[in-house]
Design an enzyme around this catalytic site. Structure first.
Site, PDB file in Angstrom:
ATOM      1  CG  ASP A  62      -0.181  -2.640   8.512  1.00  0.00           C
ATOM      2  OD1 ASP A  62      -0.478  -1.797   9.383  1.00  0.00           O
ATOM      3  OD2 ASP A  62      -0.987  -3.467   8.077  1.00  0.00           O
ATOM      4  CD  GLU A  63       2.951   4.654   7.151  1.00  0.00           C
ATOM      5  OE1 GLU A  63       3.231   5.848   7.332  1.00  0.00           O
ATOM      6  OE2 GLU A  63       2.882   4.140   6.014  1.00  0.00           O
TER       7      GLU A  63
END
Length: 194
Positions: A47-48
């Site tokens: 994820d980011e």
């Protein structure tokens, strides 16, 4: 036919594991880090907010093999507070997390405290000791639900502040710096499944 190409990347914090993002918010994508060949895809996702080892390939079959439940993925999680042996044992035995609006019991995994983690580089700066202590735990999974490691550490009372994937199968992040890409040969990629 052109041979497939394979890469390892140390994905920095703040990037999504995609090459195309068509929603309204402007996101930093993998293609900004390196001139990857057409057809390159990330194998799995980070994820980011997460960092670390991301494998990329132009071979869709290889992507399917690596994403299988047979391949271990190891993560280092910096957590809020000094994680206890009891919490580590709970992680090993499986904890209940939310997944798609339902309760899910994670599979048994490997987990251990780590004193001085390697492979972390500078990365994202986490608060200093004035805001309370932090500690590190290594978690090795063979499954990968959405934000699973973060949900697991929260479930045992120690929310994740920083998350770094350090290994996929037998391929390690090693000394690769954030944002650095390395092309690897198929033989090295095949080691993942050994």
């Amino acid at each position: 036919m052109k041979p497939h190409q394979h890469f390892i990347l140390h994905k920095p914090h703040g990037f999504i594991s995609q090459f195309i993002y068509e929603l309204k918010r402007n996101k930093r994508k993998l293609g900004e880090l390196y001139d990857f060949p057409e057809g390159t895809m990330a194998i799995g996702r980070l994820d980011e907010d997460s960092e670390g080892l991301l494998l990329l390939t132009t071979d869709g079959m290889m992507s399917e093999l690596v994403r299988s439940k047979k391949v271990e993925k190891e993560y280092y999680a910096q957590v809020d507070g000094i994680i206890t042996e009891t919490a580590v044992e709970q992680l090993k035995n499986g904890v209940e997390i939310g997944f798609h609006g339902k309760k899910y019991l994670t599979k048994k995994c490997q987990a251990k405290l780590i004193e001085n983690p390697t492979h972390i580089g500078e990365g994202r700066r986490i608060r200093d000791e004035r805001h309370g202590p932090t500690s590190w735990v290594s978690i090795t999974l063979t499954e990968g639900k959405f934000r699973q490691v973060r949900k697991m550490t929260s479930a045992v009372g120690f929310p994740t502040l920083r998350l770094i994937r350090v290994r996929v199968g037998n391929i390690e992040l090693g000394e690769l710096r954030a944002g650095e890409v390395k092309e690897i040969f198929k033989e090295s990629f095949d080691k993942i499944l050994e």
